[in-house]
Design an enzyme around this catalytic site. Structure first.
Site, PDB file in Angstrom:
ATOM      1  N   GLU A   6      -6.874   7.962  -7.752  1.00 62.29           N
ATOM      2  CA  GLU A   6      -6.418   8.413  -8.744  1.00 62.29           C
ATOM      3  C   GLU A   6      -5.702   9.849  -8.048  1.00 62.29           C
ATOM      4  OE1 GLU A   6      -9.634   9.621 -10.171  1.00 62.29           O
ATOM      5  OE2 GLU A   6     -10.225   8.391 -11.905  1.00 62.29           O
ATOM      6  N   TYR A  27       2.097   5.266  -2.670  1.00 64.17           N
ATOM      7  CA  TYR A  27       1.263   4.665  -4.449  1.00 64.17           C
ATOM      8  C   TYR A  27       2.529   3.628  -4.737  1.00 64.17           C
ATOM      9  CZ  TYR A  27      -1.885   7.649  -2.717  1.00 64.17           C
ATOM     10  OH  TYR A  27      -3.204   8.252  -1.889  1.00 64.17           O
TER      11      TYR A  27
END
Length: 152
Positions: free
Chosen positions: A106, A118
């Site tokens: 997250e 990411y």
């Protein structure tokens, strides 16, 4: 030419270093007790990056074929130097080696640098958690849930 970061496995013996790194990386620091609770669980593990002093960390866990990065951080002074990518590589290799089929994390919607890291590492957005993160100014950020498949 300077050498890159050195990654070493971390465990209960490293909880003070992990808590200090977390506190220096995020506005809301996790305590030593929190670190003990995370690392004392079955399937949890961590890495610390040094260059030569501790500059980053990752804490993750594996449960039934799915991995989750619980927290990953790099000291502000060391960001943009490849340490985050090295930590992601280490977690991905370990998870794949232990049979994980996918890896989740997250990230705050407003953390554009982390989201770019990411996404560049193959994670894709798969969900949202409204008002998940509390900011020091009293506002809240949504969490973007991201996934990377490890076996395609």
């Amino acid at each position: 030419m300077t050498a890159g970061p050195v990654l070493q496995p971390a465990g209960i013996a490293h909880v003070e270093v992990l808590a200090a790194l977390h506190g220096a990386s995020f506005a809301e620091a996790w305590t030593v007790e929190t670190m003990v609770g995370l690392l004392d669980g079955n399937g949890s593990f961590a890495f610390i990056a040094t260059n030569p002093d501790p500059v980053g960390f990752v804490i993750a866990r594996l449960t039934v074929g799915e991995g989750e990065i619980l927290s990953i951080g790099v000291l502000p002074s060391a960001r943009g130097t490849g340490i985050g990518r090295a930590l992601l590589s280490a977690v991905t290799r370990r998870m794949a080696g232990q049979g994980a089929e996918m890896l989740f994390l997250e990230v705050a919607e407003t953390n554009q640098a982390a989201r770019a890291l990411y996404q560049g590492f193959g994670f894709v957005p798969v969900g949202r958690r409204k008002n998940y993160y509390d900011n020091p100014d009293g506002t809240h950020d949504d969490a973007i849930v991201m996934r990377r498949d490890l076996f395609v």
